[in-house]
Design a protein around this motif. Structure first.
Motif, mmCIF file in Angstrom:
data_model
loop_
_atom_site.group_PDB
_atom_site.id
_atom_site.type_symbol
_atom_site.label_atom_id
_atom_site.label_comp_id
_atom_site.label_asym_id
_atom_site.label_seq_id
_atom_site.Cartn_x
_atom_site.Cartn_y
_atom_site.Cartn_z
ATOM 1 N N ASP A 140 0.784 -1.228 0.000
ATOM 2 C CA ASP A 140 0.000 0.000 0.000
ATOM 3 C C ASP A 140 0.821 1.284 0.000
ATOM 4 O O ASP A 140 0.277 2.368 -0.215
ATOM 5 C CB ASP A 140 -0.930 0.024 1.219
ATOM 6 C CG ASP A 140 -0.167 -0.075 2.536
ATOM 7 O OD1 ASP A 140 0.543 -1.083 2.721
ATOM 8 O OD2 ASP A 140 -0.277 0.835 3.377
ATOM 9 N N GLU A 188 -5.434 -3.778 -3.527
ATOM 10 C CA GLU A 188 -5.468 -2.955 -4.739
ATOM 11 C C GLU A 188 -6.143 -1.610 -4.506
ATOM 12 O O GLU A 188 -5.760 -0.592 -5.107
ATOM 13 C CB GLU A 188 -6.219 -3.724 -5.834
ATOM 14 C CG GLU A 188 -6.366 -2.974 -7.151
ATOM 15 C CD GLU A 188 -7.254 -3.707 -8.136
ATOM 16 O OE1 GLU A 188 -7.767 -3.060 -9.063
ATOM 17 O OE2 GLU A 188 -7.459 -4.928 -7.961
ATOM 18 N N LYS A 189 -7.112 -1.577 -3.598
ATOM 19 C CA LYS A 189 -7.891 -0.354 -3.367
ATOM 20 C C LYS A 189 -7.377 0.458 -2.179
ATOM 21 O O LYS A 189 -8.044 1.393 -1.729
ATOM 22 C CB LYS A 189 -9.354 -0.724 -3.126
ATOM 23 C CG LYS A 189 -10.020 -1.428 -4.289
ATOM 24 C CD LYS A 189 -10.080 -0.546 -5.537
ATOM 25 C CE LYS A 189 -10.831 -1.237 -6.665
ATOM 26 N NZ LYS A 189 -10.874 -0.372 -7.892
ATOM 27 N N CYS A 190 -6.193 0.128 -1.682
ATOM 28 C CA CYS A 190 -5.667 0.742 -0.467
ATOM 29 C C CYS A 190 -4.367 1.493 -0.768
ATOM 30 O O CYS A 190 -3.500 0.978 -1.471
ATOM 31 C CB CYS A 190 -5.428 -0.352 0.569
ATOM 32 S SG CYS A 190 -4.883 0.227 2.163
ATOM 33 N N LEU A 252 -5.978 6.633 -6.280
ATOM 34 C CA LEU A 252 -7.258 5.958 -6.077
ATOM 35 C C LEU A 252 -8.356 6.515 -6.978
ATOM 36 O O LEU A 252 -9.444 5.938 -7.058
ATOM 37 C CB LEU A 252 -7.687 6.061 -4.611
ATOM 38 C CG LEU A 252 -6.876 5.236 -3.614
ATOM 39 C CD1 LEU A 252 -7.380 5.474 -2.190
ATOM 40 C CD2 LEU A 252 -6.947 3.754 -3.947
ATOM 41 N N ASP A 258 -17.951 8.948 -4.079
ATOM 42 C CA ASP A 258 -17.235 7.741 -3.663
ATOM 43 C C ASP A 258 -17.277 7.590 -2.149
ATOM 44 O O ASP A 258 -17.446 8.571 -1.403
ATOM 45 C CB ASP A 258 -15.782 7.777 -4.127
ATOM 46 C CG ASP A 258 -15.635 7.515 -5.613
ATOM 47 O OD1 ASP A 258 -16.557 6.915 -6.202
ATOM 48 O OD2 ASP A 258 -14.606 7.910 -6.190
ATOM 49 N N VAL A 260 -15.202 5.845 1.271
ATOM 50 C CA VAL A 260 -13.875 5.379 1.685
ATOM 51 C C VAL A 260 -13.880 5.034 3.168
ATOM 52 O O VAL A 260 -14.776 5.421 3.925
ATOM 53 C CB VAL A 260 -12.786 6.452 1.435
ATOM 54 C CG1 VAL A 260 -12.685 6.801 -0.035
ATOM 55 C CG2 VAL A 260 -13.034 7.694 2.290
ATOM 56 N N LEU A 315 -8.843 3.481 2.095
ATOM 57 C CA LEU A 315 -9.366 2.315 1.382
ATOM 58 C C LEU A 315 -10.589 2.755 0.592
ATOM 59 O O LEU A 315 -11.579 3.213 1.166
ATOM 60 C CB LEU A 315 -9.753 1.212 2.363
ATOM 61 C CG LEU A 315 -10.393 -0.041 1.760
ATOM 62 C CD1 LEU A 315 -9.381 -0.801 0.900
ATOM 63 C CD2 LEU A 315 -10.954 -0.951 2.855
ATOM 64 N N LYS A 316 -10.515 2.627 -0.720
ATOM 65 C CA LYS A 316 -11.650 2.971 -1.585
ATOM 66 C C LYS A 316 -12.639 1.813 -1.555
ATOM 67 O O LYS A 316 -12.290 0.675 -1.881
ATOM 68 C CB LYS A 316 -11.170 3.236 -3.002
ATOM 69 C CG LYS A 316 -12.277 3.702 -3.952
ATOM 70 C CD LYS A 316 -11.717 4.021 -5.328
ATOM 71 C CE LYS A 316 -12.788 4.530 -6.277
ATOM 72 N NZ LYS A 316 -12.220 4.853 -7.623
ATOM 73 N N ASP A 318 -16.166 -0.461 -2.237
ATOM 74 C CA ASP A 318 -17.322 -0.829 -3.036
ATOM 75 C C ASP A 318 -18.238 -1.620 -2.119
ATOM 76 O O ASP A 318 -17.987 -1.731 -0.915
ATOM 77 C CB ASP A 318 -16.909 -1.633 -4.281
ATOM 78 C CG ASP A 318 -16.123 -2.898 -3.941
ATOM 79 O OD1 ASP A 318 -16.142 -3.324 -2.757
ATOM 80 O OD2 ASP A 318 -15.503 -3.473 -4.843
#
Length: 578
Positions: A140, A188-190, A252, A258, A260, A315-316, A318
C-alpha cells in the motif's frame, strides 16, 4: 556524544517472549500460544473446521500489529518475529498449522524481502504437508515505488484493512480462492503515505536509527525505523496532510460520491492530540470533494517502536469491501460490533502433521581427506565467526541504521548465537557438510528476516559443494566459498551490483576459485576470498541500493557501505583468523 534512549524492558534478548506472555496474559479469553517455537499467537475461538485459516505476521515493534489482530472474525494466528525482523519459517509454520481447518490457509504480510522469503518457505513446507496455501504481500505504500512498479511497494498501515477484509471473508465461509481474491482486492484499493519527525531505537542498541534535525521531517518513511524518501523542512499539520493526501487521491481516482475508509495511524510517539488534528484535515479534504467517509480509525494501529510521526491510509470502498469492513470481529486491537456473528460450527479437529524424514549419515570412509581444514577446525572457525559478529554487532547495526532499519548486527548476532548453541550439541564426528546443514537450520529457525533464509541457503549450498570431503584443501575451500554465494543467489533474487551481501560473497568466490586454480593452498584461498570480500564491501559505497529496504532511498544510499556486505567480509576474515 551518542544519545542513549530509555526503555522499560528487562534483558533485550527476552523482550519478545516476555511481550507474548504479557499479551496472552492480558487477553486470556481471546489468545493462546501454540507450537514449539512459542511464537505463534492463536485465537482461542478463531480456527475451526471448514474455515479458511488466516495467518498474519511480521516483525515485532509494530504493536498492536500483528498479534493484536488475532481473534474471532479477523486473523486466526500471527507469527511473531524479532524486532523489525520477519518470523522464521518454523514460527510461521506453527501459526499455519494452528490456523488450518482443512479448507486451506492464507498468509498475509508486508512486502519486505525477509517476510517474502520466510513466508514463501513456510508456504512450501505447509503445502508439502497437504495444506493448500495462498499468500498475499501487502503493497500500500505509495512512496516506496512508482505506480508502474507498484508490486515492489512496501506494506505499511494498509495491512490493517487487508487483514480485516480477508479475515471477514474467511469468517463468512468463503472458499480459499475467494478469500485470496478479496485480500488482493483490498490491497489494490488501499493506499498509504507517512511522515516521520523523529527516529526510533532498537532495544538491543538503545540508539536512534537515524539522525534528523529539529526543523526537518522525513516524507514517505516505512514502519521499520528507516528514513523516508526525502527530507524536507518541518511543516504545519495541514500542510503535511496535504502532501500525504495528494498522491493517495490521485492514485485511487476518488471522485464526488465515492465512499472510503480512513486510517490515521500514529507511529509510536505521536499524541492523540496531534492525530486528531491530522484527521481533521483529512476529513476536510474528503468533504470538500464530496467523498463519503464510511468508517474511520484514529490511533496507533501499525507503529514503529517510539518513532514520532504518522501515516494516512485510505481504502476505496465498493459494496463488497464495505460488507467485509463492517463484518463483526473481536481482537485485542480491534472490535467491530459487539459480538462476532454466530457460526454454525466451532469444532476444531486435531491436526496431524507428517513426520520429517531423517537425514542419511555420511560414510566417512568414502570421503576425501586431503587438506588441513578438518571438521574440528571448521567448527572452530565457525565459533570464531560467532565471536567476531558479537564484537561488531553494534557497528553492523549502525551501518544498517544509515540506510535501513538498524537491526542487521542484532539479527546476525541472534543467528550466530543460535549457531554456537547448535554446534555445542553437534556430534564430534560430524562432517563439514553435516555441520553446514546444522548451521543452516539454526540460522533459519532463530533469525527470520532476510538473513535467515539467505544464510540458510548459503550454508546448505556450501555444504553440498563439499559433501564428498572430510577435510578441505585449496580447491575444496574455494568450492565452499563459491557455494555460499551460489546459495544466496538461488534464494534471494538479487545480483552483484545491487548493494547487498552478494557484492562481497560473489567476488570472494571468484577470487577463491582463481587462487585454487593457480595451485594455492586452503589458507591462501581463504586469504584471497577475504581480500576480495573486503574490496567488494568497500565498493558498495559507490552503489545505489536496488534491493531490500534501502532500495527505496535511491541516491540517498550512495556513500554508505552495505551492512550485509560488511558482515560477509567479517565472516571470511574471522574464518581466516582461525
Amino acid at each position: 556524544m551518542t544519545i542513549k534512549t530509555k526503555k522499560l524492558i528487562n534483558a533485550p534478548d527476552d523482550i519478545i517472549p516476555e511481550f507474548i506472555e504479557g499479551l496472552v496474559g492480558a487477553w486470556p479469553d481471546l489468545l493462546t500460544v501454540e507450537g514449539p517455537t512459542g511464537r505463534a499467537v492463536v485465537a482461542r475461538n478463531g480456527p475451526r473446521d471448514g474455515k479458511v485459516g488466516i495467518v498474519i505476521g511480521g516483525g515485532s515493534g509494530h504493536e498492536p500489529a500483528f498479534a493484536g489482530y488475532v481473534g474471532r472474525g479477523l486473523a486466526d494466528a500471527a507469527a511473531v518475529g524479532n524486532v523489525f525482523a520477519s518470523p522464521s519459517p518454523q514460527q510461521i509454520l506453527d501459526a499455519g498449522r494452528a490456523a488450518d481447518g482443512g479448507a486451506g490457509v492464507v498468509f498475509l504480510y508486508g512486502n519486505y524481502t525477509g517476510d517474502v522469503l520466510n513466508f514463501t518457505m513456510a508456504a512450501e513446507e505447509l503445502a508439502g504437508e497437504g495444506t493448500p496455501v495462498r499468500h498475499v504481500a501487502v503493497t500500500d505504500d505509495i512512496a516506496s515505488a512508482p505506480f508502474a512498479r507498484r508490486e515492489e511497494r512496501r506494506g505499511v498501515a494498509g495491512d490493517f484493512f487487508v487483514f480485516k477484509c480477508a479475515g471477514a471473508a474467511a469468517d463468512l465461509g468463503e472458499p480459499l480462492e475467494q478469500v485470496e481474491a478479496l485480500a488482493r482486492l483490498a490491497n489494490e484499493k488501499c493506499r498509504s503515505m507517512g511522515v516521520a519527525l523523529g527516529a526510533c531505537s532498537l532495544p538491543q542498541t538503545g540508539t536512534p536509527n537515524f539522525e534528523i534535525g529539529p526543523e526537518d521531517m522525513e516524507i514517505g518513511m516505512g514502519i521499520h525505523g528507516e528514513p523516508g524518501m526525502r527530507r524536507v523542512p518541518l511543516a504545519s499539520a495541514d500542510a503535511v496532510v496535504d502532501i500525504l493526501m495528494e498522491p493517495i487521491l490521485a492514485e485511487l481516482e476518488l471522485h464526488n460520491g465515492d465512499s472510503v475508509a480512513v486510517l490515521v495511524n500514529g507511529l509510536g510517539a505521536t499524541t492523540q492530540l496531534e492525530l486528531f488534528v491530522l484527521f481533521r484535515r483529512v476529513h476536510h479534504i474528503l468533504e470538500e470533494k464530496g467523498i463519503h467517509i464510511h468508517a474511520r480509525w484514529v490511533g496507533e494501529y501499525a507503529t514503529s517502536l517510539e518513532m514520532a510521526g504518522a501515516s494516512v491510509t485510505i481504502l476505496k470502498l465498493d459494496d463488497t469491501l464495505t460488507r467485509l469492513l463492517d463484518h463483526p470481529c473481536r481482537t485485542p486491537a480491534l472490535t467491530v460490533a459487539t459480538e462476532p456473528a454466530p457460526q454454525a460450527s466451532a469444532k476444531r479437529s486435531v491436526r496431524q502433521v507428517q513426520a520429517k524424514k531423517t537425514a542419511v549419515k555420511q560414510d566417512h570412509t568414502l570421503l576425501q581427506t586431503a587438506g588441513s581444514i578438518t571438521p574440528k577446525r571448521f567448527r572452530s572457525m565457525m565459533a570464531n565467526v560467532a565471536a567476531a559478529i558479537r564484537e561488531k554487532r553494534d557497528w553492523l547495526s549502525e551501518l544498517d541504521g544509515v540506510i535501513g532499519d538498524g537491526d542487521h548486527g542484532v539479527t546476525m548476532d541472534i543467528g550466530w548465537t543460535a549457531v554456537s548453541a547448535a554446534l555445542s550439541e553437534l556430534e564430534a564426528n560430524a562432517t563439514i557438510s553435516e555441520t553446514c546443514d546444522v548451521i543452516a537450520q539454526a540460522f533459519l529457525t532463530a533469525v527470520g528476516a532476510s538473513s535467515g533464509p539467505l544464510y540458510a541457503s548459503a550454508f546448505q549450498s556450501a555444504g553440498a559443494a563439499v559433501s564428498e570431503r572430510l577435510n578441505l584443501d585449496g580447491p575444496a575451500m574455494a568450492a565452499w566459498v563459491k557455494g555460499m554465494g551460489d546459495g544466496i543467489l538461488s534464494r534471494g533474487g538479487a545480483k552483484p551490483g545491487d548493494k547487498t551481501m552478494l557484492d562481497a560473497w560473489v567476488p570472494a568466490g571468484e577470487a577463491a576459485v582463481l587462487a585454487a586454480g593457480e595451485g594455492a593452498d586452503e589458507n591462501a584461498v581463504l586469504q584471497a576470498a577475504t581480500d576480495a570480500a573486503r574490496a567488494g564491501r568497500n565498493e558498495t559505497a559507490t552503489f545505489e541500493s536496488r534491493r531490500g529496504r534501502s532500495a527505496k532511498l535511491g541516491a540517498r544510499s550512495l556513500g554508505h557501505i552495505d551492512p550485509g556486505a560488511a558482515s560477509a567480509a567479517l565472516i571470511l576474515a574471522a574464518m581466516l583468523e582461525t
